[in-house]
Design a protein around this motif. Structure first.
Motif, PDB file in Angstrom:
ATOM      1  N   TYR A 106      51.728  29.357  53.992  1.00  0.00           N
ATOM      2  CA  TYR A 106      52.864  28.441  54.054  1.00  0.00           C
ATOM      3  C   TYR A 106      53.983  28.892  53.118  1.00  0.00           C
ATOM      4  CZ  TYR A 106      50.535  25.011  57.022  1.00  0.00           C
ATOM      5  OH  TYR A 106      49.936  24.390  58.075  1.00  0.00           O
ATOM      6  N   PHE A 107      53.596  29.504  51.998  1.00  0.00           N
ATOM      7  CA  PHE A 107      54.608  30.088  51.111  1.00  0.00           C
ATOM      8  C   PHE A 107      55.393  31.169  51.850  1.00  0.00           C
ATOM      9  CE2 PHE A 107      55.549  33.759  48.352  1.00  0.00           C
ATOM     10  CZ  PHE A 107      56.521  33.200  47.530  1.00  0.00           C
ATOM     11  N   GLY A 108      54.663  32.043  52.559  1.00  0.00           N
ATOM     12  CA  GLY A 108      55.328  33.096  53.328  1.00  0.00           C
ATOM     13  C   GLY A 108      56.159  32.534  54.457  1.00  0.00           C
ATOM     14  N   TYR A 109      55.604  31.553  55.180  1.00  0.00           N
ATOM     15  CA  TYR A 109      56.320  30.949  56.307  1.00  0.00           C
ATOM     16  C   TYR A 109      57.636  30.327  55.863  1.00  0.00           C
ATOM     17  CZ  TYR A 109      57.489  26.934  59.287  1.00  0.00           C
ATOM     18  OH  TYR A 109      58.152  25.979  60.014  1.00  0.00           O
ATOM     19  N   LEU A 110      57.586  29.508  54.825  1.00  0.00           N
ATOM     20  CA  LEU A 110      58.792  28.801  54.388  1.00  0.00           C
ATOM     21  C   LEU A 110      59.795  29.734  53.722  1.00  0.00           C
ATOM     22  CD1 LEU A 110      57.073  25.548  53.112  1.00  0.00           C
ATOM     23  CD2 LEU A 110      58.520  25.789  55.131  1.00  0.00           C
ATOM     24  N   SER A 111      59.313  30.819  53.126  1.00  0.00           N
ATOM     25  CA  SER A 111      60.233  31.810  52.544  1.00  0.00           C
ATOM     26  C   SER A 111      61.023  32.508  53.654  1.00  0.00           C
ATOM     27  CB  SER A 111      59.445  32.842  51.731  1.00  0.00           C
ATOM     28  OG  SER A 111      58.804  32.244  50.622  1.00  0.00           O
ATOM     29  N   TYR A 112      60.320  32.927  54.690  1.00  0.00           N
ATOM     30  CA  TYR A 112      61.008  33.555  55.827  1.00  0.00           C
ATOM     31  C   TYR A 112      61.856  32.541  56.588  1.00  0.00           C
ATOM     32  CZ  TYR A 112      58.908  38.190  55.552  1.00  0.00           C
ATOM     33  OH  TYR A 112      58.578  39.462  55.157  1.00  0.00           O
ATOM     34  N   ASP A 113      61.391  31.301  56.621  1.00  0.00           N
ATOM     35  CA  ASP A 113      62.145  30.242  57.289  1.00  0.00           C
ATOM     36  C   ASP A 113      63.486  30.012  56.588  1.00  0.00           C
ATOM     37  OD1 ASP A 113      61.994  28.280  59.483  1.00  0.00           O
ATOM     38  OD2 ASP A 113      62.132  26.785  57.889  1.00  0.00           O
ATOM     39  N   ALA A 114      63.488  30.150  55.262  1.00  0.00           N
ATOM     40  CA  ALA A 114      64.733  30.028  54.507  1.00  0.00           C
ATOM     41  C   ALA A 114      65.694  31.156  54.878  1.00  0.00           C
ATOM     42  CB  ALA A 114      64.445  30.057  52.999  1.00  0.00           C
ATOM     43  N   ALA A 115      65.139  32.352  55.100  1.00  0.00           N
ATOM     44  CA  ALA A 115      65.965  33.484  55.529  1.00  0.00           C
ATOM     45  C   ALA A 115      66.554  33.234  56.915  1.00  0.00           C
ATOM     46  CB  ALA A 115      65.135  34.767  55.531  1.00  0.00           C
ATOM     47  N   VAL A 116      65.771  32.584  57.788  1.00  0.00           N
ATOM     48  CA  VAL A 116      66.273  32.213  59.118  1.00  0.00           C
ATOM     49  C   VAL A 116      67.451  31.257  58.987  1.00  0.00           C
ATOM     50  CG1 VAL A 116      65.717  30.994  61.272  1.00  0.00           C
ATOM     51  CG2 VAL A 116      64.052  32.565  60.265  1.00  0.00           C
ATOM     52  N   TRP A 117      67.332  30.300  58.070  1.00  0.00           N
ATOM     53  CA  TRP A 117      68.407  29.322  57.845  1.00  0.00           C
ATOM     54  C   TRP A 117      69.667  30.006  57.303  1.00  0.00           C
ATOM     55  CZ3 TRP A 117      70.674  27.708  53.119  1.00  0.00           C
ATOM     56  CH2 TRP A 117      71.551  26.620  53.232  1.00  0.00           C
ATOM     57  N   VAL A 118      69.490  30.892  56.342  1.00  0.00           N
ATOM     58  CA  VAL A 118      70.625  31.610  55.754  1.00  0.00           C
ATOM     59  C   VAL A 118      71.388  32.395  56.820  1.00  0.00           C
ATOM     60  CG1 VAL A 118      71.248  33.502  54.197  1.00  0.00           C
ATOM     61  CG2 VAL A 118      69.668  31.749  53.423  1.00  0.00           C
ATOM     62  N   ASN A 119      70.634  32.990  57.733  1.00  0.00           N
ATOM     63  CA  ASN A 119      71.267  33.731  58.820  1.00  0.00           C
ATOM     64  C   ASN A 119      71.923  32.795  59.833  1.00  0.00           C
ATOM     65  OD1 ASN A 119      71.672  36.251  60.488  1.00  0.00           O
ATOM     66  ND2 ASN A 119      70.354  35.117  61.888  1.00  0.00           N
ATOM     67  N   ALA A 120      71.290  31.650  60.096  1.00  0.00           N
ATOM     68  CA  ALA A 120      71.804  30.707  61.099  1.00  0.00           C
ATOM     69  C   ALA A 120      73.139  30.096  60.682  1.00  0.00           C
ATOM     70  CB  ALA A 120      70.778  29.602  61.354  1.00  0.00           C
ATOM     71  N   ILE A 121      73.316  29.877  59.367  1.00  0.00           N
ATOM     72  CA  ILE A 121      74.583  29.294  58.911  1.00  0.00           C
ATOM     73  C   ILE A 121      75.637  30.363  58.608  1.00  0.00           C
ATOM     74  CG2 ILE A 121      73.400  27.282  57.943  1.00  0.00           C
ATOM     75  CD1 ILE A 121      73.899  28.529  55.146  1.00  0.00           C
ATOM     76  N   LYS A 122      75.291  31.620  58.900  1.00  0.00           N
ATOM     77  CA  LYS A 122      76.203  32.753  58.737  1.00  0.00           C
ATOM     78  C   LYS A 122      76.544  33.068  57.279  1.00  0.00           C
ATOM     79  CE  LYS A 122      76.481  32.943  63.204  1.00  0.00           C
ATOM     80  NZ  LYS A 122      75.700  33.957  63.953  1.00  0.00           N
TER      81      LYS A 122
END
Length: 245
Positions: A106-122
């Motif tokens: 879950y640490f890995g999932y949410l860390s990568y998920d944060a990267a997805v968010w950073v990319n999604a908001i440009k």
């Protein structure tokens, strides 16, 4: 009229709801329930040919999913702490290993998920291929985390069942010993119920990352129903934890 309004606004249920939704976890579960209901409804409308209405609900689903990623920005550290605490706590080896693995996933999932968010908001622009890899890796961690949670639940359920059998076989001498056994049985019973509850949540949730990874091919309608059910179950848990009811 003002008296009726006061009774509605100050009703105990309203006050309890505000208390529960005052926590970030409860709000996240509420938004998640709406997100997955929107996913189901968008699929249903699209299957009936209502493209404009489906697009409206699909947009709501997407924005809620993106907003929830912002809620979870600090969560990876929480799971890392939980993994360290699990490693420092004595317990059954199998349960301990699966719990540590679950928290690390879950640490890995949410860390990568944060990267997805950073990319999604440009804020950071990934190449399409990189964005796809990041998203896929997040789903791999998510799937592994739920799979380990299911394994943990099975191991814990087996241990608790054996504990119940041992308690029932215990020979009683004094009345105090009987009272002590009943208290232990009640405690184990509560633990078994909580384990089964989480196991059911995991058993429904696991199909979401599994579908994202292409391991199965479930429809958005079915995944929407699964996500709605597990969100309401988790929200119910939070309600009980906060209100004690």
């Amino acid at each position: 009229m003002s008296s009726v309004a006061s009774q509605l606004v100050l009703h105990p249920t309203v006050s309890q709801s505000l208390k529960v939704l005052g926590s970030t976890l409860a709000r996240d579960k509420l938004y998640r329930a709406i997100q997955y209901f929107s996913r189901f409804l968008a699929w249903f409308l699209l299957s009936r040919g209502y493209k404009i209405e489906a697009a409206r609900w699909n947009a709501l689903k997407s924005h809620l999913a993106l907003g929830r990623k912002l809620f979870r920005l600090g969560k990876p550290i929480e799971h890392l702490q939980a993994a360290l605490r699990a490693a420092q706590t004595a317990g059954e080896t199998g349960e301990q290993i699966t719990m540590i693995g679950r928290q690390l996933c879950y640490f890995g999932y949410l860390s990568y998920d944060a990267a997805v968010w950073v990319n999604a908001i440009k804020f950071v622009n990934f190449k399409p291929s990189t964005a796809e890899k990041v998203n896929k890796t997040a789903n791999r961690f998510w799937f592994a985390g739920i799979a380990l949670s299911i394994t943990h639940g099975l191991l814990k359920a087996g241990r608790l069942a054996n504990d119940v059998k041992k308690l029932h076989r215990t020979s009683l001498g004094e009345k105090g010993a009987e009272v002590d056994r009943e208290l232990k049985l009640k405690s184990v019973g509560a633990a078994r119920e909580a384990t089964r509850y989480q196991f059911l949540i995991d058993l429904l949730d696991v199909w979401i990352p599994a579908t994202n990874l292409g391991l199965v091919n479930f429809s958005d309608g079915l995944l929407g129903i699964f996500g709605l059910i597990t969100s309401l179950m988790a929200l119910s848990q939070q309600w009980t934890a906060v209100t004690g009811k």
